[in-house]
Design a protein around this motif. Structure first.
Motif, PDB file in Angstrom:
ATOM      1  N   LEU A 112       1.405  -4.287 -10.666  1.00 23.47           N
ATOM      2  CA  LEU A 112       0.601  -3.154 -10.214  1.00 23.47           C
ATOM      3  C   LEU A 112       1.161  -1.838 -10.771  1.00 23.47           C
ATOM      4  O   LEU A 112       0.407  -0.963 -11.191  1.00 23.47           O
ATOM      5  CB  LEU A 112       0.563  -3.131  -8.684  1.00 23.47           C
ATOM      6  CG  LEU A 112      -0.528  -2.318  -8.009  1.00 23.47           C
ATOM      7  CD1 LEU A 112      -1.916  -2.651  -8.532  1.00 23.47           C
ATOM      8  CD2 LEU A 112      -0.482  -2.530  -6.503  1.00 23.47           C
ATOM      9  N   GLN A 154     -11.915   1.156 -12.800  1.00 22.64           N
ATOM     10  CA  GLN A 154     -11.890   2.609 -12.985  1.00 22.64           C
ATOM     11  C   GLN A 154     -11.515   2.968 -14.421  1.00 22.64           C
ATOM     12  O   GLN A 154     -11.912   4.010 -14.923  1.00 22.64           O
ATOM     13  CB  GLN A 154     -10.903   3.261 -12.012  1.00 22.64           C
ATOM     14  CG  GLN A 154     -11.382   3.185 -10.566  1.00 22.64           C
ATOM     15  CD  GLN A 154     -10.294   3.583  -9.568  1.00 22.64           C
ATOM     16  OE1 GLN A 154      -9.138   3.774  -9.942  1.00 22.64           O
ATOM     17  NE2 GLN A 154     -10.650   3.679  -8.306  1.00 22.64           N
ATOM     18  N   ALA A 176      -5.098  -8.654  -1.552  1.00 25.24           N
ATOM     19  CA  ALA A 176      -5.098  -7.189  -1.588  1.00 25.24           C
ATOM     20  C   ALA A 176      -4.571  -6.682  -2.933  1.00 25.24           C
ATOM     21  O   ALA A 176      -5.109  -5.724  -3.503  1.00 25.24           O
ATOM     22  CB  ALA A 176      -4.263  -6.620  -0.450  1.00 25.24           C
ATOM     23  N   THR A 177      -3.533  -7.325  -3.460  1.00 16.98           N
ATOM     24  CA  THR A 177      -2.969  -6.919  -4.745  1.00 16.98           C
ATOM     25  C   THR A 177      -3.991  -7.143  -5.854  1.00 16.98           C
ATOM     26  O   THR A 177      -4.204  -6.270  -6.698  1.00 16.98           O
ATOM     27  CB  THR A 177      -1.669  -7.701  -5.047  1.00 16.98           C
ATOM     28  OG1 THR A 177      -0.746  -7.490  -3.973  1.00 16.98           O
ATOM     29  CG2 THR A 177      -1.046  -7.252  -6.355  1.00 16.98           C
ATOM     30  N   ARG A 212      -7.203  -7.306  -5.552  1.00 18.46           N
ATOM     31  CA  ARG A 212      -8.306  -6.361  -5.347  1.00 18.46           C
ATOM     32  C   ARG A 212      -7.932  -4.967  -5.882  1.00 18.46           C
ATOM     33  O   ARG A 212      -8.730  -4.310  -6.541  1.00 18.46           O
ATOM     34  CB  ARG A 212      -8.681  -6.297  -3.864  1.00 18.46           C
ATOM     35  CG  ARG A 212      -9.975  -5.531  -3.611  1.00 18.46           C
ATOM     36  CD  ARG A 212     -10.407  -5.593  -2.158  1.00 18.46           C
ATOM     37  NE  ARG A 212     -11.081  -6.857  -1.895  1.00 18.46           N
ATOM     38  CZ  ARG A 212     -10.703  -7.736  -0.973  1.00 18.46           C
ATOM     39  NH1 ARG A 212      -9.665  -7.510  -0.213  1.00 18.46           N
ATOM     40  NH2 ARG A 212     -11.376  -8.852  -0.803  1.00 18.46           N
ATOM     41  N   GLU A 213      -6.696  -4.535  -5.606  1.00 18.25           N
ATOM     42  CA  GLU A 213      -6.226  -3.227  -6.077  1.00 18.25           C
ATOM     43  C   GLU A 213      -6.172  -3.191  -7.611  1.00 18.25           C
ATOM     44  O   GLU A 213      -6.584  -2.215  -8.237  1.00 18.25           O
ATOM     45  CB  GLU A 213      -4.846  -2.913  -5.484  1.00 18.25           C
ATOM     46  CG  GLU A 213      -4.291  -1.567  -5.861  1.00 18.25           C
ATOM     47  CD  GLU A 213      -5.117  -0.382  -5.378  1.00 18.25           C
ATOM     48  OE1 GLU A 213      -5.034   0.672  -6.027  1.00 18.25           O
ATOM     49  OE2 GLU A 213      -5.850  -0.497  -4.373  1.00 18.25           O
ATOM     50  N   MET A 214      -5.679  -4.273  -8.217  1.00 19.75           N
ATOM     51  CA  MET A 214      -5.632  -4.351  -9.681  1.00 19.75           C
ATOM     52  C   MET A 214      -7.042  -4.308 -10.266  1.00 19.75           C
ATOM     53  O   MET A 214      -7.282  -3.607 -11.254  1.00 19.75           O
ATOM     54  CB  MET A 214      -4.909  -5.618 -10.126  1.00 19.75           C
ATOM     55  CG  MET A 214      -3.415  -5.560  -9.959  1.00 19.75           C
ATOM     56  SD  MET A 214      -2.647  -7.045 -10.637  1.00 19.75           S
ATOM     57  CE  MET A 214      -0.999  -6.439 -10.963  1.00 19.75           C
ATOM     58  N   LYS A 215      -7.935  -5.060  -9.665  1.00 23.86           N
ATOM     59  CA  LYS A 215      -9.318  -5.090 -10.158  1.00 23.86           C
ATOM     60  C   LYS A 215      -9.948  -3.697 -10.064  1.00 23.86           C
ATOM     61  O   LYS A 215     -10.639  -3.260 -10.979  1.00 23.86           O
ATOM     62  CB  LYS A 215     -10.131  -6.117  -9.357  1.00 23.86           C
ATOM     63  CG  LYS A 215     -11.526  -6.349  -9.923  1.00 23.86           C
ATOM     64  CD  LYS A 215     -12.091  -7.643  -9.415  1.00 23.86           C
ATOM     65  CE  LYS A 215     -13.508  -7.894  -9.783  1.00 23.86           C
ATOM     66  NZ  LYS A 215     -13.956  -7.548 -11.093  1.00 23.86           N
ATOM     67  N   LYS A 216      -9.649  -2.992  -8.977  1.00 23.49           N
ATOM     68  CA  LYS A 216     -10.175  -1.639  -8.783  1.00 23.49           C
ATOM     69  C   LYS A 216      -9.653  -0.698  -9.887  1.00 23.49           C
ATOM     70  O   LYS A 216     -10.420   0.066 -10.481  1.00 23.49           O
ATOM     71  CB  LYS A 216      -9.802  -1.114  -7.405  1.00 23.49           C
ATOM     72  CG  LYS A 216     -10.471   0.209  -7.035  1.00 23.49           C
ATOM     73  CD  LYS A 216     -10.207   0.565  -5.591  1.00 23.49           C
ATOM     74  CE  LYS A 216      -9.160   1.649  -5.548  1.00 23.49           C
ATOM     75  NZ  LYS A 216      -8.677   1.995  -4.239  1.00 23.49           N
ATOM     76  N   LEU A 217      -8.367  -0.764 -10.166  1.00 17.65           N
ATOM     77  CA  LEU A 217      -7.770   0.076 -11.219  1.00 17.65           C
ATOM     78  C   LEU A 217      -8.403  -0.227 -12.573  1.00 17.65           C
ATOM     79  O   LEU A 217      -8.698   0.679 -13.355  1.00 17.65           O
ATOM     80  CB  LEU A 217      -6.257  -0.156 -11.300  1.00 17.65           C
ATOM     81  CG  LEU A 217      -5.400   0.473 -10.216  1.00 17.65           C
ATOM     82  CD1 LEU A 217      -3.948   0.018 -10.362  1.00 17.65           C
ATOM     83  CD2 LEU A 217      -5.480   1.983 -10.264  1.00 17.65           C
TER      84      LEU A 217
END
Length: 185
Positions: A145, A184, A173-174, A176-181
């Motif tokens: 991350l 973006q 959650a990790t 999901r956060e990576m996918k979000k980054l």
């Protein structure tokens, strides 16, 4: 840019549990069979394809005839070939050759042994992006991350993450956060 989860696990049951946990959050997963094919490539690709793989890996150091066989079989099966550049000495020259041979992805890969001495593939990714005309690019090895923003700056088409997700307490959650980054970008 897509996120690909690597299941670097020896424990089959653990891998199955991990897939169940992550698949709940991401139902339309692409299966990458990391076979690192070196020979008998057409046969290996046909077997991986029959087992449900969407993308199959071959080593960039494999003979050109093996690369051609893998690409030909993958096209027949409607699958894709990812050339893994682990241990390739002349990244630029081999990337150009692999691009001409028709692989779908060219992937820079920092193996565990090089990760242990602090290496990464960010510079190699830049080199590949500067020479390929057709293939998409991918990066694997040691991505977490914290390092993901640096990877995203180079815009690879595929980001392959193993321990950066699987070693976390909350894998979903990790991921999901990576996918979000990545989205973006």
């Amino acid at each position: 840019m897509k996120l690909q989860l690597a299941l670097d696990l020896v424990n089959i049951q653990g891998a199955i549990e991990l897939v169940k946990e992550v698949k709940a959050a991401f139902p339309n997963l692409t299966v990458l069979a990391d076979l690192k094919i070196m020979d008998a490539a057409g046969y290996e690709v046909s077997q991986a394809s029959a087992a449900g793989a969407d993308i199959i890996t071959i080593l960039g150091t494999a003979e050109d005839e093996s690369i051609k066989g893998a690409v030909e079989e993958a096209k027949k099966q409607g699958k894709q070939i990812l050339a893994d550049m682990i241990a390739v000495k002349d990244i630029a020259a081999r990337a150009q050759e692999l691009d001409e041979l028709g692989v779908d992805y060219i992937c820079v890969h920092t193996g565990y042994d090089l990760q242990a001495v602090g290496k990464n593939s960010f510079e190699d990714l830049s080199t590949i992006k500067s020479v390929v005309k057709n293939a998409q690019t991918a990066i694997a090895g040691g991505i977490k991350l914290e390092t993901l923003p640096e990877v995203i700056k180079q815009h690879p088409d595929l980001v392959i993450v193993g321990g950066g997700i699987t070693n976390k307490e909350n894998k979903k959650a990790t991921a999901r956060e990576m996918k979000k980054l990545i989205e973006q970008g």
